[in-house]
Design a protein around this motif. Structure first.
Motif, PDB file in Angstrom:
ATOM      1  N   GLU B  61       0.821  -1.224   0.000  1.00  0.00           N
ATOM      2  CA  GLU B  61       0.000   0.000   0.000  1.00  0.00           C
ATOM      3  C   GLU B  61       0.845   1.260   0.000  1.00  0.00           C
ATOM      4  O   GLU B  61       0.525   2.234  -0.670  1.00  0.00           O
ATOM      5  CB  GLU B  61      -0.950  -0.009   1.211  1.00  0.00           C
ATOM      6  CG  GLU B  61      -2.043  -1.033   1.044  1.00  0.00           C
ATOM      7  CD  GLU B  61      -3.183  -0.832   2.030  1.00  0.00           C
ATOM      8  OE1 GLU B  61      -3.271   0.261   2.633  1.00  0.00           O
ATOM      9  OE2 GLU B  61      -3.975  -1.774   2.195  1.00  0.00           O
ATOM     10  N   ALA B  65       0.817   4.443  -2.715  1.00  0.00           N
ATOM     11  CA  ALA B  65       0.602   5.826  -2.270  1.00  0.00           C
ATOM     12  C   ALA B  65       1.793   6.700  -2.663  1.00  0.00           C
ATOM     13  O   ALA B  65       1.637   7.817  -3.162  1.00  0.00           O
ATOM     14  CB  ALA B  65       0.381   5.865  -0.762  1.00  0.00           C
ATOM     15  N   GLU B 291       0.134  10.345   5.933  1.00  0.00           N
ATOM     16  CA  GLU B 291      -0.486   9.363   5.042  1.00  0.00           C
ATOM     17  C   GLU B 291       0.095   7.967   5.289  1.00  0.00           C
ATOM     18  O   GLU B 291      -0.638   6.986   5.478  1.00  0.00           O
ATOM     19  CB  GLU B 291      -0.254   9.784   3.585  1.00  0.00           C
ATOM     20  CG  GLU B 291      -1.049   8.962   2.598  1.00  0.00           C
ATOM     21  CD  GLU B 291      -0.809   9.407   1.144  1.00  0.00           C
ATOM     22  OE1 GLU B 291      -0.010  10.349   0.924  1.00  0.00           O
ATOM     23  OE2 GLU B 291      -1.410   8.785   0.253  1.00  0.00           O
TER      24      GLU B 291
END
Lengths: 279, 348
Positions: B61, B65, B291
């Motif tokens: 992930e 990103a 994030e």
């Protein structure tokens, strides 16, 4: 007219033995094969095809095919040459050469991988020389090809040596007396005699080349989508809890095994032998 | 009778040999050509992250990103490649020439080993905030549903008939954290009496039926193959097991554990060679952004950013620096050849 049994064992003994053989075949050979396909389809066809279309899976298939496409012809060429030299000529050191060809069979695949790391790794014997020229062997395609070629090295030669040994040199000698050249003798006399054994050897060599795990695992570096062969990719998926995807990719390997068996049976049928190339 | 050796003298035979030789050379040259590093793909630079076992899902992930962010900022999409395995094994591969641009391993000792091989400076840990560890974790117990063996704390692991699953500390980073956590607990329990600590660790290792090479293999052994009663696991891996095998396991927090700081570093020699130094640095800095910290929390790592909310139980955590005098010392005392692990393992 009385019917005479050729076996002397009593009926219960025979039933027991045949039953035991069938049970062993079912448990050890059939069940695992079935399990692969059942697990692969557990989450349905969609997941099955999805796993095969995955980028990493496609790259693994491509790498496996590439490695086999390079190492199998190399070993075929070598195997035919070695078998020819070893069976048609007598020379000093012949026995040693025969044993040396078997070396990859005797060595554990982990060692077969590690020796290449020791030779071509950054701190290996040739590491500095290779680094200076920016040539990558280990953890890249060449390393995978070399490891594959090493473990599949003996297949073709091993298949041909007993076959050519039993055929002797009479036909070649006859060809020589008739004035044929060496190359012509090979193409017109030797090759036709060994073609089925050769095909069988190539088949086995290919099956192992595509299925090899141990040696390739050591030199691969396991970079997803780059240096994972199909067997390594199956392991990665399994370790990521993607069991269905792992088994979907495993079906490709199982399919390869089935096709290999099919061709082998066809060869046997064509040659009328019960075993193409006896060991 | 004509002896077959006369074949040997035929000119065509000799030429066949040379054909073979030429073909062999071509094969080798072809191989060498393949070995030349191919130019990075037209669509962007590529980066290889060599990581340890339980980070697979997290970095999958993070990579997405980060690639999206880099594309927004620079207009090209980088291809980020992953390799996973036992932390020690991965470090070994990088030392042997696996061309990682960044390493994200389970413990500082493994990156130290890569530094010792000259691939990055020995003061790498100071290059990024918080010891270059953007997220932390700890070691917990995973037991079968209902905790049939009644395991509550480290002392219960040496009971008769309790099978403990842990990977091999020689190859797995997680296993080294397991080992040190057990040692720290015993040290506290027995008031620093080393003979008693050694006895405890020896009995603990006796209850381990298999030593897998990496944390993920050990997880599979415990969760998929159903071997063992207690699995000494990374906290994040423990939650992942709950997610993958719902209703089968429970997480037990012992009274004391260890603060695991999995560090990250740019492998400067490789990054310089690939021209990816800037990309590699931004990639690791990205791990400290809200994030990525949120992603870390979602994958059950303990984020450094206190603004990211998590609800992990609090427990007493010792640190390697505080309790064992840093990784170099811990490595030497416990895991080097002839260290306490070698002394105590296999002492039946």
């Amino acid at each position: 007219m009385s019917h005479r049994e050729i076996t002397t064992e009593s009926r219960p003994v025979r039933v027991l033995l045949i039953g035991a053989a069938c049970a062993v075949v079912t448990v050890f050979l059939l069940l695992p094969l079935i399990a692969v396909f059942v697990e692969a389809l557990r989450k349905g066809w969609e997941v099955f095809f999805e796993s095969l279309r995955d980028e990493a899976a496609l790259s693994a298939v491509k790498l496996t095919l590439t490695a086999a496409a390079i190492s199998v012809p190399m070993n075929t060429l070598f195997g035919v040459g070695a078998a020819w030299v070893l069976t048609k000529f007598r020379f000093r050191g012949r026995a040693l050469l025969v044993s040396l060809i078997d070396l990859p069979f005797a060595v554990s695949p982990v060692i077969a991988g590690l020796v290449w790391v020791l030779l071509f790794g950054s701190h290996g014997w040739f590491g500095e020389w290779l680094d200076a020229r920016d040539i990558r062997i280990i953890f890249a395609l060449p390393g995978i090809v070399i490891a594959t070629a090493f473990v599949t090295f003996p297949f073709v030669a091993r298949e041909l040596i007993p076959l050519m040994e039993s055929q002797g040199t009479d036909q070649e000698e006859a060809a020589v007396t008739l004035g044929a050249s060496g190359w012509r003798i090979f193409l017109r006399v030797t090759l036709p005699n060994i073609k089925w054994g050769l095909l069988y050897g190539i088949l086995l060599c290919n099956a192992r080349a595509m299925g090899e795990f141990g040696a390739v695992s050591v030199v691969s570096g396991h970079i997803r989508g780059e240096t994972n062969t199909l067997p390594l990719h199956v392991e990665v998926l399994y370790n990521e809890y993607q069991f269905s995807a792992a088994f979907a990719c495993a079906t490709l390997l199982a399919m390869l095994a089935l096709v290999t068996l099919g061709i082998k049976t066809a060869i046997e049928h064509l040659t009328g032998h019960t075993s193409a190339g006896k060991h | 009778m004509i002896h077959p050796t006369i074949l040997r003298f035929h000119p065509f035979r000799i030429r066949r040999h040379s054909i073979l030789a030429v073909f062999g050379m071509v094969c080798l040259l072809g191989l060498a050509a393949c070995g030349k590093k191919s130019a990075p793909g037209a669509d962007g630079p590529s980066l290889l992250n060599v990581s340890y076992d339980p980070t697979r899902e997290f970095y999958a992930e993070v990579n997405q990103a980060f690639a999206a962010k880099w594309q927004r900022d620079h207009g090209v999409k980088p291809a980020i490649k992953q390799s996973h395995g036992g932390s020690g094994k991965q470090a070994r591969a990088v030392i042997d020439g696996l061309e990682a641009d960044v390493v994200t391993l389970a413990l500082a000792g493994d990156i130290d080993a890569v530094a010792k091989a000259g691939l990055l400076p020995s003061d790498w840990a100071g290059k990024l905030p918080q010891n270059s560890a953007p997220y932390t974790s700890t070691i917990v117990f995973v037991v079968r549903k209902g905790n049939p063996k009644g395991v509550k704390d480290w002392g219960d692991l040496v009971g008769d008939g309790v099978q403990v699953v842990t990977p091999n500390p020689k190859t797995s980073g997680g296993a080294r954290w397991n080992y040190l956590a057990a040692w720290a607990w015993a040290d506290k329990q027995f008031g620093g009496d080393e003979a008693k600590v050694r006895d405890y660790i020896g009995r603990l290792l006796k209850n381990v039926p298999v030593l897998d090479s990496g944390a993920r293999a050990a997880t599979t052994t415990f969760a998929q193959r159903g071997i063992g009663d207690v699995f000494l696991s990374w906290e994040n891996e423990a939650y992942l097991i709950e997610k993958e095998f719902p209703g089968k396991t429970e997480i037990i927090y012992p009274s004391l554990s260890i603060l695991a700081e999995p560090p990250v570093a740019v492998v400067e020699a490789n990054a310089a060679k690939h021209g990816t130094a800037e990309l590699a640095k931004s990639y690791l800095e990205f791990l400290y952004t809200p994030e990525a910290q949120t992603l870390a929390a979602r994958h059950f790592y303990r984020p450094r950013d206190s603004k990211v909310s998590v609800n992990f139980p609090a427990l007493e955590l010792v640190t390697v620096d505080g309790k064992f005098g840093g990784w170099a010392a811990a490595q030497k005392t416990h895991f080097a050849d002839g260290g306490t692990f070698d002394q105590l393992y296999g002492k039946k």
